[in-house]
Write a protein that holds these residues in place. Structure first.
Motif, short mmCIF file in Angstrom:
data_model
loop_
_atom_site.label_atom_id
_atom_site.label_comp_id
_atom_site.label_asym_id
_atom_site.label_seq_id
_atom_site.Cartn_x
_atom_site.Cartn_y
_atom_site.Cartn_z
N SER A 1 0.86 -1.12 0.18
CA SER A 1 0.04 0.01 -0.01
C SER A 1 0.90 1.36 -0.01
O SER A 1 0.41 2.14 -0.74
CB SER A 1 -1.02 -0.13 1.14
OG SER A 1 -0.27 0.13 2.60
N LEU A 2 1.89 1.08 0.70
CA LEU A 2 2.85 2.24 0.76
C LEU A 2 3.41 2.42 -0.60
O LEU A 2 3.64 3.58 -1.29
CB LEU A 2 3.94 2.09 1.75
CG LEU A 2 5.04 3.19 1.95
CD1 LEU A 2 4.27 4.55 2.04
CD2 LEU A 2 6.13 2.96 2.94
N ILE A 3 3.85 1.41 -1.23
CA ILE A 3 4.23 1.63 -2.72
C ILE A 3 3.32 2.39 -3.66
O ILE A 3 3.68 3.03 -4.43
CB ILE A 3 4.88 0.17 -3.16
CG1 ILE A 3 6.06 -0.53 -2.05
CG2 ILE A 3 5.39 0.15 -4.47
CD1 ILE A 3 6.27 -1.91 -2.51
N GLU A 4 2.25 1.71 -3.36
CA GLU A 4 1.17 2.19 -4.41
C GLU A 4 0.93 3.81 -4.11
O GLU A 4 0.73 4.70 -4.92
CB GLU A 4 -0.14 1.46 -4.03
CG GLU A 4 -0.29 0.11 -4.41
CD GLU A 4 -0.43 -0.10 -6.00
OE1 GLU A 4 -0.36 0.84 -6.51
OE2 GLU A 4 -0.44 -1.01 -6.36
N ASP B 1 9.51 -2.86 -9.34
CA ASP B 1 10.18 -4.12 -9.11
C ASP B 1 9.62 -4.35 -7.56
O ASP B 1 9.59 -5.40 -7.25
CB ASP B 1 11.77 -3.99 -9.13
CG ASP B 1 12.08 -4.03 -10.51
OD1 ASP B 1 11.33 -4.50 -11.48
OD2 ASP B 1 13.45 -3.77 -10.75
N LEU B 2 9.64 -3.38 -6.54
CA LEU B 2 9.19 -3.51 -5.35
C LEU B 2 8.01 -4.00 -5.37
O LEU B 2 7.34 -4.94 -4.40
CB LEU B 2 9.48 -2.16 -4.28
CG LEU B 2 11.01 -2.05 -4.06
CD1 LEU B 2 10.98 -0.77 -3.37
CD2 LEU B 2 11.41 -3.15 -3.17
N LYS B 3 6.87 -3.56 -6.16
CA LYS B 3 5.77 -4.04 -6.21
C LYS B 3 5.83 -5.27 -6.65
O LYS B 3 4.85 -6.15 -6.09
CB LYS B 3 4.76 -3.31 -7.18
CG LYS B 3 3.39 -3.38 -7.13
CD LYS B 3 2.60 -2.67 -8.07
CE LYS B 3 1.11 -3.10 -8.35
NZ LYS B 3 0.33 -2.06 -9.27
N LEU B 4 6.46 -5.71 -7.79
CA LEU B 4 6.53 -7.19 -8.16
C LEU B 4 6.74 -8.00 -7.10
O LEU B 4 6.28 -9.20 -7.01
CB LEU B 4 7.36 -7.09 -9.41
CG LEU B 4 7.33 -8.76 -9.99
CD1 LEU B 4 6.10 -9.11 -10.42
CD2 LEU B 4 8.43 -8.50 -11.09
#
Length: 333
Positions: free
Chosen positions: A107-110, A130-133
């Motif tokens: 959620s923080l990445i989004e 890449d972090l989301k993946l």
């Protein structure tokens, strides 16, 4: 050590001891830190080996039963490119400062993806993607709740090129007072350019790996055992073979061979005629739980004395039932 569940046909290397360590040694209480490393080398699709390294780290720390822990993860290029290389405007830097104080999951990445000022930076977008993946794979591995995206994380080593991570124990206030702060217990990340530095032709081998801080973990375990009044054992020996009389080495050797053949961890003193008191004191000092005692009287009666070191209680066991009785007591302890 927990099973690693290595993927078929994957290039990997498990290296022990000091692997490509920085020149400046790290010290804890004036003792150089030793670690056990695990690394995956080769060209693979993004984030798959990175996710498995984090899975392995979770398996190891869970198996060691050190208590609850969290693995902080970040991206070297997100932080470095935005703050240092690109020289973003002060208002953008202030915005980054707000994020540095935050930690969370996907959620923080989004949330960061929605910030137009951050998304203007190509390296930042790629790193966040890449972090989301990565978090998608961590969710499939069932460990996403153990991972925290934390932009305040910085590993301090120049050779990291991508995802970085660091595991810390979550202590209660009481635990924090009882033990000294030893920092992270495991760490790692992606270092795609390091191997190429040692190749004359500059051939690049993408790598990602982790390092388990063995000495730091030993320090934690030792401190907790002392806190709970537990004796620190320096041997895995389960049974000690002793005698109160002289000239019984042959009988001790036959007996210990029987225990070894049954898979029981046993030992004896490498002396022909050791004193019984010396043998018993050795067991108490080493924390060996059981002692089998054989002498002339025991041989005449067809028995073996089994001594419980902690209580000093002794029981007579029929010679033919000795192995089964020891296995029973060990399984109950």
């Amino acid at each position: 050590m927990p099973p690693f569940g290595l993927l078929h046909m994957r290039a990997w290397a498990s290296l022990f001891g000091q692997l490509l360590r920085p020149r400046r040694a790290v010290f804890i209480r004036e003792v150089r830190v030793h670690s056990q490393d695990f690394d995956i080398a080769g060209q693979f699709d993004p984030m798959i080996p990175d996710a498995e390294c984090l899975k392995i780290m979770c398996e190891i720390l869970s198996g060691l039963e050190l208590g609850d822990f969290i693995i902080k993860t970040s991206w070297k290029d997100v932080r470095h490119e935005m703050v240092v290389k690109k020289g973003l405007a002060p208002e953008v830097a202030d915005r980054i400062g707000d994020y540095v104080q935050c930690h969370g999951g996907v959620s923080l990445i989004e949330q960061m993806f929605q910030d137009p000022r951050l998304c203007q930076n190509k390296q930042a977008r790629e790193g966040l993607g890449d972090l989301k993946l990565l978090f998608e794979y961590l969710t499939l591995f069932g460990i996403a709740e153990k991972i925290s995206f934390d932009l305040s994380l910085a590993r301090g080593l120049d050779y990291y090129t991508g995802v970085i991570y660091e595991a810390v124990l979550l202590q209660t206030p009481a635990q924090a007072e009882e033990s000294s702060n030893v920092g992270s217990v495991a760490a790692g990340g992606r270092y795609d350019g390091l191997v190429g530095m040692f190749d004359p032709k500059g051939y690049k081998v993408p790598c990602v790996g982790l390092s388990i801080g063995v000495e730091r973990i030993f320090s934690i375990v030792e401190q907790r055992m002392k806190t709970f009044g537990q004796k620190i054992r320096t041997t895995e020996t389960q049974v000690f073979v002793a005698t109160p009389q002289k000239n019984f080495l042959h009988e001790r050797l036959k007996l210990i061979a029987e225990l070894w053949d049954a898979g029981i961890k046993a030992e004896l003193l490498y002396k022909n005629n050791p004193k019984l008191l010396t043998q018993l004191h050795y067991c108490e000092d080493m924390g060996i739980p059981l002692v089998v005692i054989i002498g002339e009287q025991e041989m005449k009666e067809g028995i073996i004395k089994l001594r419980l070191v902690a209580s000093r209680e002794e029981v007579a066991i029929k010679r033919e039932n000795l192995v089964a009785e020891i296995q029973k007591r060990l399984s109950e302890s």
